[in-house]
Design a protein around this motif. Structure first.
Motif, PDB file in Angstrom:
ATOM      1  N   LEU A   1     -32.121  26.837  -1.656  1.00  0.00           N
ATOM      2  CA  LEU A   1     -30.953  27.687  -1.431  1.00  0.00           C
ATOM      3  C   LEU A   1     -31.070  28.352  -0.068  1.00  0.00           C
ATOM      4  O   LEU A   1     -32.168  28.774   0.308  1.00  0.00           O
ATOM      5  N   ARG A   2     -29.957  28.459   0.625  1.00  0.00           N
ATOM      6  CA  ARG A   2     -29.963  29.171   1.899  1.00  0.00           C
ATOM      7  C   ARG A   2     -29.608  30.641   1.621  1.00  0.00           C
ATOM      8  O   ARG A   2     -28.636  30.896   0.915  1.00  0.00           O
ATOM      9  N   PRO A   3     -30.392  31.589   2.137  1.00  0.00           N
ATOM     10  CA  PRO A   3     -30.040  32.985   1.863  1.00  0.00           C
ATOM     11  C   PRO A   3     -28.778  33.390   2.629  1.00  0.00           C
ATOM     12  O   PRO A   3     -28.483  32.817   3.679  1.00  0.00           O
TER      13      PRO A   3
ATOM     14  N   THR B   1     -34.553  32.424  -8.338  1.00  0.00           N
ATOM     15  CA  THR B   1     -33.651  32.318  -7.183  1.00  0.00           C
ATOM     16  C   THR B   1     -34.421  32.602  -5.894  1.00  0.00           C
ATOM     17  O   THR B   1     -34.249  31.901  -4.881  1.00  0.00           O
TER      18      THR B   1
ATOM     19  N   VAL C   1     -34.925  30.140  -2.658  1.00  0.00           N
ATOM     20  CA  VAL C   1     -34.666  30.481  -1.255  1.00  0.00           C
ATOM     21  C   VAL C   1     -35.898  30.156  -0.411  1.00  0.00           C
ATOM     22  O   VAL C   1     -35.803  29.486   0.628  1.00  0.00           O
TER      23      VAL C   1
ATOM     24  N   ILE D   1     -34.189  39.512   2.185  1.00  0.00           N
ATOM     25  CA  ILE D   1     -33.497  38.324   1.680  1.00  0.00           C
ATOM     26  C   ILE D   1     -32.356  38.748   0.742  1.00  0.00           C
ATOM     27  O   ILE D   1     -32.565  39.490  -0.218  1.00  0.00           O
TER      28      ILE D   1
ATOM     29  N   THR E   1     -36.418  29.918   7.816  1.00  0.00           N
ATOM     30  CA  THR E   1     -35.219  30.244   7.046  1.00  0.00           C
ATOM     31  C   THR E   1     -34.264  29.055   7.003  1.00  0.00           C
ATOM     32  O   THR E   1     -33.917  28.494   8.050  1.00  0.00           O
TER      33      THR E   1
ATOM     34  N   CYS F   1     -28.952  37.114  -1.473  1.00  0.00           N
ATOM     35  CA  CYS F   1     -28.353  35.869  -1.966  1.00  0.00           C
ATOM     36  C   CYS F   1     -27.354  36.212  -3.062  1.00  0.00           C
ATOM     37  O   CYS F   1     -27.621  37.077  -3.905  1.00  0.00           O
TER      38      CYS F   1
END
Ligand SMILES: Nc1ncnc2c1ncn2[C@@H]1O[C@H](COP(=O)(O)OP(=O)(O)O)[C@@H](O)[C@H]1O
Ligand SMILES: [Mg+2]
Length: 266
Positions: free
Chosen positions: A57-59, A48, A52, A13, A72, A15
């Motif tokens: 939050l989108r990675p 964070t 995700v 992952i 995902t 970000c």
């Protein structure tokens, strides 16, 4: 173990916020029923990472697997339906609602969520669902109230509870949804030692059979609760192991635990 055998599996992952890379290829694998703690210094990227996994939050890269399904970039409500629950670093309750109403609402949301979209599209189908489940919802909320040790506060507005009780209610709300996998961000944040120890003991009891991933600063709590621990430093997992292995790991002591001991935080 394959991805399908894990309750939660994260693969590389990544970000970033603007030019700042916050997560740099995080791998994490959590078995069903495992209690996994994520520790690391402030700013390491722990919250964070939960954002995700929790769909906030989108990675930028990498994959999230929940019970073997690639989730995902899925939104929080889709993840809730897939069995993921979470609590936040700051308490989130309905302050003007009573403790019991908060729990009833959370259990009811779990009932609706577990049905998926198809059967609760119209007001009539919501009413029918409520008619069928309202007794069970009330019963489950009462059970949770007892498990949380908040029976005397049942009719107290959640906003006026003392801090530790409010945190426990917040955790109860996360549990009420019936999620199989729970992400808990600093469940003992702001509690004194006694409250933290009691909360961890309670978490051990009520989470049997569930998968827990817990961000925690209190090392006593981590070592009392976790089957395994991952150490996140500057957006990378530098070690994963049993509490004893983590305690003995020289890289971890150098990067994190050593600093904690030096600062006299425990
Ligand atoms: N929404 C955001 N926008 C910009 N930077 C952020 C945002 N959220 C977190 N950060 C930064 O990312 C880093 C990691 O933060 P966070 O995940 O909250 O760390 P931790 O939970 O380990 O203390 C910090 O440097 C923080 O300032
Ligand atoms: Mg945090």
């Amino acid at each position: 173990m394959t991805a399908s055998a894990h309750a939660l599996k994260l693969e590389r992952i990544a970000c970033r916020f603007g030019a700042t890379r916050v997560l740099n290829g995080v791998d994490l694998a959590v078995a069903p029923g495992e209690r996994h703690a994520v520790i690391g210094p402030n700013g390491a990227g722990k919250s964070t990472l939960f954002n995700v996994v929790g769909g906030k939050l989108r990675p930028d890269a990498g994959r999230v697997w929940l019970d073997g399904a690639d989730v995902t970039g899925c939104s929080p409500h889709v993840l809730a339906r897939a069995g993921l629950g979470r609590s936040f670093q700051t308490t989130r309750v309905f302050p003007s609602q009573t403790v019991l109403e908060n729990l009833r609402c959370a259990v009811w949301c779990g009932v609706v969520t577990s049905r998926g979209d198809r059967r609760v599209r119209t007001p009539l189908s919501v009413w029918a669902l409520w008619w069928r489940h309202s007794n069970a919802v009330a019963e489950r909320a009462r059970c949770l109230l007892a498990e949380l040790g908040l029976e005397r506060e049942a009719h107290t507005p959640a906003g006026v509870l003392e801090y530790g009780a409010q945190r426990r209610l917040d955790l109860g709300i996360a549990l009420a949804s019936g999620a199989r996998t729970l992400l808990l961000d600093e469940p003992t944040a702001g509690m004194n030692r006694d409250e933290a120890a009691r909360t961890i003991e309670w978490l051990r009891r009520v989470s049997v059979g569930k998968t827990l991933v817990v961000i925690e600063h209190d090392m006593d709590a981590v070592f009392a609760l976790a089957d395994r621990v991952s150490v996140l430093v500057q957006g990378c997992v530098i070690a994963t192991g049993t509490p004893a292995e983590i305690r003995a790991d020289t890289r971890v002591r150098d990067a994190y635990l050593g600093a904690l001991f030096d600062e006299g935080l425990r």
